[in-house]
Write a protein that holds these residues in place. Structure first.
Motif, PDB file in Angstrom:
ATOM      1  N   GLU A   3       0.845  -1.187   0.000  1.00  0.00           N
ATOM      2  CA  GLU A   3       0.000   0.000   0.000  1.00  0.00           C
ATOM      3  C   GLU A   3       0.885   1.242   0.000  1.00  0.00           C
ATOM      4  OE1 GLU A   3      -3.351   0.181   2.694  1.00  0.00           O
ATOM      5  OE2 GLU A   3      -3.077  -1.941   3.185  1.00  0.00           O
ATOM      6  N   LYS A   5       1.293   5.218   0.812  1.00  0.00           N
ATOM      7  CA  LYS A   5       0.778   6.256   1.697  1.00  0.00           C
ATOM      8  C   LYS A   5       1.649   7.505   1.600  1.00  0.00           C
ATOM      9  CE  LYS A   5      -2.441   3.582   3.460  1.00  0.00           C
ATOM     10  NZ  LYS A   5      -3.891   3.863   3.296  1.00  0.00           N
ATOM     11  N   ASP A   6       1.166   8.591   2.202  1.00  0.00           N
ATOM     12  CA  ASP A   6       1.992   9.785   2.330  1.00  0.00           C
ATOM     13  C   ASP A   6       2.889   9.695   3.566  1.00  0.00           C
ATOM     14  OD1 ASP A   6       0.878  11.167   0.080  1.00  0.00           O
ATOM     15  OD2 ASP A   6      -0.889  11.575   1.291  1.00  0.00           O
ATOM     16  N   ARG A  24      -4.105  14.521  10.466  1.00  0.00           N
ATOM     17  CA  ARG A  24      -5.492  14.473   9.990  1.00  0.00           C
ATOM     18  C   ARG A  24      -6.165  15.838  10.138  1.00  0.00           C
ATOM     19  NH1 ARG A  24      -8.600   9.989   9.438  1.00  0.00           N
ATOM     20  NH2 ARG A  24     -10.324  11.094  10.459  1.00  0.00           N
ATOM     21  N   GLY A  29      -6.845  15.205   3.428  1.00  0.00           N
ATOM     22  CA  GLY A  29      -6.497  14.313   2.335  1.00  0.00           C
ATOM     23  C   GLY A  29      -5.161  13.615   2.488  1.00  0.00           C
ATOM     24  N   HIS A  30      -4.445  13.905   3.574  1.00  0.00           N
ATOM     25  CA  HIS A  30      -3.153  13.261   3.802  1.00  0.00           C
ATOM     26  C   HIS A  30      -3.372  11.771   4.062  1.00  0.00           C
ATOM     27  CE1 HIS A  30       1.151  13.632   4.754  1.00  0.00           C
ATOM     28  NE2 HIS A  30       0.954  12.690   5.666  1.00  0.00           N
ATOM     29  N   ARG A  31      -2.751  10.939   3.276  1.00  0.00           N
ATOM     30  CA  ARG A  31      -2.927   9.487   3.395  1.00  0.00           C
ATOM     31  C   ARG A  31      -1.902   8.940   4.386  1.00  0.00           C
ATOM     32  NH1 ARG A  31      -1.651   7.078  -1.892  1.00  0.00           N
ATOM     33  NH2 ARG A  31      -0.032   8.687  -1.773  1.00  0.00           N
ATOM     34  N   VAL A  33      -1.069   5.874   7.619  1.00  0.00           N
ATOM     35  CA  VAL A  33      -1.405   4.610   8.268  1.00  0.00           C
ATOM     36  C   VAL A  33      -0.603   4.512   9.557  1.00  0.00           C
ATOM     37  CG1 VAL A  33       0.375   3.266   7.048  1.00  0.00           C
ATOM     38  CG2 VAL A  33      -1.655   2.114   7.960  1.00  0.00           C
ATOM     39  N   ASP A 238      -7.395   3.661   9.100  1.00  0.00           N
ATOM     40  CA  ASP A 238      -5.984   4.078   9.099  1.00  0.00           C
ATOM     41  C   ASP A 238      -5.178   3.494  10.247  1.00  0.00           C
ATOM     42  OD1 ASP A 238      -6.474   5.612   6.858  1.00  0.00           O
ATOM     43  OD2 ASP A 238      -6.869   7.446   7.995  1.00  0.00           O
TER      44      ASP A 238
END
Length: 466
Positions: A3, A5-6, A24, A29-31, A33, A238
């Motif tokens: 995956e 992510k940012d 967040r 929109g910040h990805r 995990v 997340d």
């Protein structure tokens, strides 16, 4: 499956959850995990409840004198759930010569209190004329040099209560860097404290008196803090629990994190786990960290409840090593916060072990209960038999900030400068208190959001509260 992510955050303790919360909140929109090997968020923050009694495996609260922590409560709505016990109305005691001595929280009251002989108080004021102590002395050596040996039992009690440690091993530059900066800048800690107090009064609007802080928790216990922070992460998918990190690899365009349940890539990696857990992961691309660690202290907590009993007013008491007792101290839990014991009962938590006596944690539960009771009965007036007992074994160790820590902190600062997109925080890095971790994690989140490298903040001058 991999995956993308940012940001990858390793660790769902308070540090990782705070970093995720701010990203967040400030980067729509910040990805991201959050990965953790455990099946629950919070790390060592975990509350215990049984038969109407409540206690803590980990921290019991945090002072409300940290801006970042207060803001976090407001942003999450936890300020409406918080309960507080003011240091101004809740005293603490130190066991000296087999008796409990009440410790005032006001400097002037401490000076007036009969804690040490008058001649020794004069020696304390001699600190004004002591030049800064060179090198990296231990807390014990530094305190004796600056204030005299008469205060050592009280200094020992403070650091036993904070670190469960040995002040003959802890380094003053590691545990109180802000105080060392005062000593070096002003030539005296007392002069430095007075200068800071004057500056604080000038900043204080309306001439309001500076109040003592309060210890803060929640009616259901400290576990509520990580639970609340985890809620939006779980709803968004997340937060990945049960994801033990097996390998971290530095790639040309960012980072690869491999777990037993999949791989993740991102340009940014936040390693937010306790210091000794972070070092093997960092060693994968920083070989100089291989095999290194800091010592840890572990505590067992004996929870004791009594019906139709009362406790002395205050938070509890601490015991310096010179007293040669079995326990390290006791927290008067039902005095501090509501909902800690059933109606008509009290509950307190007694701490055993620490860095000096790890062997005591090898004793069975009943022996710990019996010996804790025998130790406490000489200090508190209690009914013959408790109506509740429980032993809480440690979920983790408390990092001991000695000379090895100072070296590791320097190496961490070098590492985050050399590796773009790497940020390192967590339990033990830049302190062990909840406020320490929340403040550092907030700063890390700001740096991640602004795509700037991590820097170590200027050392804060922390006040000592018993």
């Amino acid at each position: 499956m991999t995956e993308s992510k940012d940001t990858i955050i390793v660790g769902a303790g308070i540090s990782g959850l705070v970093v995720a919360h701010h990203l967040r909140r400030h980067r729509a929109g910040h990805r991201l995990v959050v990965l953790d090997k455990a099946d629950r968020p919070g790390g060592v923050i975990q509350s215990f409840a049984e038969n109407g009694f409540r206690a803590e495996w980990g921290p019991h609260g945090f002072l409300d004198n940290c801006h970042e922590s207060r803001a976090l409560l407001q942003e999450t709505g936890l300020d409406r759930e918080a309960v507080a016990a003011s240091l101004g109305t809740h005293v603490r005691y130190v066991c000296i010569n087999g008796s409990l001595m009440m410790i005032p929280q006001s400097p002037l009251k401490i000076i007036r209190a009969p804690l040490i002989p008058f001649s020794k108080k004069v020696r304390v004021l001699g600190e004004l004329f002591q030049p800064p102590l060179e090198g990296e002395p231990t807390v014990a050596k530094w305190a004796a040099y600056r204030f005299g040996r008469a205060l050592l039992p009280y200094v020992d009690a403070v650091f036993t209560g904070t670190y469960a440690g040995d002040y003959n091993e802890l380094k003053i530059d590691a545990v109180m860097p802000g105080v060392r900066a005062l000593e070096r800048h002003h030539g005296s800690v007392i002069r430095g404290v007075i200068a800071k107090a004057r500056a604080a009064r000038k900043k204080k609007s309306g001439g309001k008196k500076l109040a003592l802080p309060a210890m803060t928790s929640f009616s259901e216990g400290m576990q509520r803090l990580p639970e609340r922070l985890a809620e939006p992460l779980q709803q968004a998918g997340d937060l990945r629990l049960g994801h033990a990190v097996q390998r971290i690899e530095k790639q040309s365009d960012g980072w690869l994190v491999e777990t037993g349940n999949g791989c993740f890539t991102a340009p940014t990696l936040v390693l937010a786990v306790p210091i000794n857990q972070s070092l093997p992961l960092l060693a994968a691309f920083a070989p100089s960290l291989t095999g290194r660690s800091v010592p840890e202290a572990r505590l067992a907590t004996v929870v004791l409840g009594f019906r139709d009993a009362t406790l002395p007013p205050g938070f509890g008491f601490l015991i310096p090593e010179v007293e040669q007792r079995f326990t390290l101290g006791t927290l008067f839990s039902s005095n501090m916060f509501p909902n800690r014991a059933p109606a008509g009962s009290i509950v307190f938590e007694t701490l055993i072990g620490g860095r000096r006596h790890p062997e005591r944690l090898d004793l069975d539960n009943q022996t710990l209960i019996d010996r804790a009771l025998a130790d406490i009965r000489g200090l508190l007036d209690l009914p013959p038999v408790p109506n509740f007992t429980k032993v809480l074994r440690p979920l983790g160790g408390i990092p001991q900030l000695d000379s090895s820590y100072l070296e590791l902190l320097h190496d961490r600062n070098t590492l985050v400068r050399q590796h773009r997109g790497l940020y390192v925080c967590g339990f033990g890095w830049e302190g062990i208190g909840l406020n320490d971790m929340i403040k550092t994690a907030t700063a890390v989140a700001t740096r991640v959001a602004e795509v700037r490298p991590q820097v170590q903040d200027e050392a804060e001058v922390k006040k000592v509260y018993f």
